[in-house]
Design a protein around this motif. Sequence first.
Motif, PDB file in Angstrom:
ATOM      1  N   VAL A   8       0.835  -1.206   0.000  1.00  0.00           N
ATOM      2  CA  VAL A   8       0.000   0.000   0.000  1.00  0.00           C
ATOM      3  C   VAL A   8       0.871   1.258   0.000  1.00  0.00           C
ATOM      4  N   ILE A   9       2.124   1.117   0.409  1.00  0.00           N
ATOM      5  CA  ILE A   9       3.055   2.252   0.407  1.00  0.00           C
ATOM      6  C   ILE A   9       3.247   2.801  -1.010  1.00  0.00           C
ATOM      7  N   TRP A  10       3.118   1.943  -2.012  1.00  0.00           N
ATOM      8  CA  TRP A  10       3.313   2.374  -3.398  1.00  0.00           C
ATOM      9  C   TRP A  10       2.211   3.327  -3.866  1.00  0.00           C
ATOM     10  N   LEU A  11       1.009   3.209  -3.318  1.00  0.00           N
ATOM     11  CA  LEU A  11      -0.113   4.028  -3.775  1.00  0.00           C
ATOM     12  C   LEU A  11       0.107   5.526  -3.553  1.00  0.00           C
ATOM     13  N   PRO A  12       0.456   5.998  -2.352  1.00  0.00           N
ATOM     14  CA  PRO A  12       0.716   7.437  -2.213  1.00  0.00           C
ATOM     15  C   PRO A  12       1.893   7.920  -3.053  1.00  0.00           C
ATOM     16  N   LEU A  13       2.898   7.063  -3.210  1.00  0.00           N
ATOM     17  CA  LEU A  13       4.037   7.436  -4.047  1.00  0.00           C
ATOM     18  C   LEU A  13       3.593   7.625  -5.491  1.00  0.00           C
ATOM     19  N   GLY A  14       2.757   6.712  -5.973  1.00  0.00           N
ATOM     20  CA  GLY A  14       2.240   6.834  -7.333  1.00  0.00           C
ATOM     21  C   GLY A  14       1.376   8.065  -7.521  1.00  0.00           C
ATOM     22  N   LEU A  15       0.555   8.368  -6.530  1.00  0.00           N
ATOM     23  CA  LEU A  15      -0.297   9.566  -6.621  1.00  0.00           C
ATOM     24  C   LEU A  15       0.527  10.847  -6.550  1.00  0.00           C
ATOM     25  N   PHE A  16       1.641  10.796  -5.849  1.00  0.00           N
ATOM     26  CA  PHE A  16       2.527  11.952  -5.771  1.00  0.00           C
ATOM     27  C   PHE A  16       3.219  12.206  -7.111  1.00  0.00           C
ATOM     28  N   ILE A  17       3.623  11.139  -7.789  1.00  0.00           N
ATOM     29  CA  ILE A  17       4.345  11.270  -9.055  1.00  0.00           C
ATOM     30  C   ILE A  17       3.400  11.610 -10.204  1.00  0.00           C
ATOM     31  N   ALA A  18       2.180  11.104 -10.168  1.00  0.00           N
ATOM     32  CA  ALA A  18       1.242  11.283 -11.282  1.00  0.00           C
ATOM     33  C   ALA A  18       0.746  12.725 -11.363  1.00  0.00           C
ATOM     34  N   THR A  19       0.400  13.116 -12.581  1.00  0.00           N
ATOM     35  CA  THR A  19      -0.212  14.425 -12.774  1.00  0.00           C
ATOM     36  C   THR A  19      -1.709  14.321 -12.473  1.00  0.00           C
ATOM     37  N   LYS A  20      -2.373  15.455 -12.483  1.00  0.00           N
ATOM     38  CA  LYS A  20      -3.782  15.493 -12.100  1.00  0.00           C
ATOM     39  C   LYS A  20      -4.653  14.598 -12.986  1.00  0.00           C
ATOM     40  N   GLY A  21      -4.392  14.560 -14.271  1.00  0.00           N
ATOM     41  CA  GLY A  21      -5.186  13.757 -15.189  1.00  0.00           C
ATOM     42  C   GLY A  21      -4.898  12.264 -15.130  1.00  0.00           C
ATOM     43  N   GLN A  22      -3.820  11.873 -14.477  1.00  0.00           N
ATOM     44  CA  GLN A  22      -3.423  10.468 -14.412  1.00  0.00           C
ATOM     45  C   GLN A  22      -3.765   9.806 -13.088  1.00  0.00           C
ATOM     46  N   ARG A  23      -4.161  10.544 -12.095  1.00  0.00           N
ATOM     47  CA  ARG A  23      -4.299  10.003 -10.741  1.00  0.00           C
ATOM     48  C   ARG A  23      -5.340   8.904 -10.620  1.00  0.00           C
ATOM     49  N   TRP A  24      -6.456   9.012 -11.324  1.00  0.00           N
ATOM     50  CA  TRP A  24      -7.483   7.964 -11.244  1.00  0.00           C
ATOM     51  C   TRP A  24      -6.961   6.648 -11.813  1.00  0.00           C
ATOM     52  N   LEU A  25      -6.272   6.722 -12.936  1.00  0.00           N
ATOM     53  CA  LEU A  25      -5.736   5.494 -13.525  1.00  0.00           C
ATOM     54  C   LEU A  25      -4.610   4.904 -12.689  1.00  0.00           C
ATOM     55  N   VAL A  26      -3.784   5.740 -12.116  1.00  0.00           N
ATOM     56  CA  VAL A  26      -2.692   5.261 -11.276  1.00  0.00           C
ATOM     57  C   VAL A  26      -3.246   4.564 -10.034  1.00  0.00           C
ATOM     58  N   SER A  27      -4.229   5.174  -9.398  1.00  0.00           N
ATOM     59  CA  SER A  27      -4.807   4.535  -8.212  1.00  0.00           C
ATOM     60  C   SER A  27      -5.531   3.244  -8.583  1.00  0.00           C
ATOM     61  N   ALA A  28      -6.216   3.227  -9.718  1.00  0.00           N
ATOM     62  CA  ALA A  28      -6.885   2.000 -10.166  1.00  0.00           C
ATOM     63  C   ALA A  28      -5.871   0.907 -10.470  1.00  0.00           C
ATOM     64  N   PHE A  29      -4.750   1.271 -11.071  1.00  0.00           N
ATOM     65  CA  PHE A  29      -3.708   0.289 -11.366  1.00  0.00           C
ATOM     66  C   PHE A  29      -3.174  -0.344 -10.089  1.00  0.00           C
ATOM     67  N   PHE A  30      -2.815   0.475  -9.126  1.00  0.00           N
ATOM     68  CA  PHE A  30      -2.244  -0.057  -7.893  1.00  0.00           C
ATOM     69  C   PHE A  30      -3.251  -0.905  -7.115  1.00  0.00           C
ATOM     70  N   ILE A  31      -4.479  -0.455  -7.035  1.00  0.00           N
ATOM     71  CA  ILE A  31      -5.491  -1.203  -6.285  1.00  0.00           C
ATOM     72  C   ILE A  31      -5.799  -2.533  -6.960  1.00  0.00           C
ATOM     73  N   THR A  32      -5.923  -2.548  -8.284  1.00  0.00           N
ATOM     74  CA  THR A  32      -6.196  -3.820  -8.962  1.00  0.00           C
ATOM     75  C   THR A  32      -5.017  -4.772  -8.867  1.00  0.00           C
ATOM     76  N   CYS A  33      -3.799  -4.257  -8.910  1.00  0.00           N
ATOM     77  CA  CYS A  33      -2.627  -5.128  -8.738  1.00  0.00           C
ATOM     78  C   CYS A  33      -2.588  -5.719  -7.334  1.00  0.00           C
TER      79      CYS A  33
END
Length: 112
Positions: A8-33
């Motif tokens: 779960v530590i990867w999720l905030p890191l991914g949201l921090f790196i992603a831009t505003k338009g990418q955050r939904w897909l990044v969070s969906a990717f991490f949660i589904t993985c």
Amino acid sequence: MVYQWMDVIWLPLGLFIATKGQRWLVSAFFITCMIMMRLQVEVMQSINYPNGFAGLLSSGAFERGMVTYSLFYVIYLILVYFSPNSRGVIFFAASISIFFMAFFISSMVMLL
């Protein structure tokens, strides 16, 4: 208990790196993985092979899945970092591709 949810530590890191338009897909990717890895581990345990069919590695399926998916999380975060303007269908296709690569390779690693 903390050990089971270390990914779960990867999720905030991914949201921090992603831009505003990418955050939904990044969070969906991490949660589904995360969900997929736990489902794979549960399947391995339910068929009574928690250490794989071949028994080549001494670690359990959870540890193997955690390592394999973590490598793909790093690959995905590199993709997110180097493509900040990528949105829509292209970014979605890249996310799905990396998800399926992580799924198939982690399945093979869990079977070892």
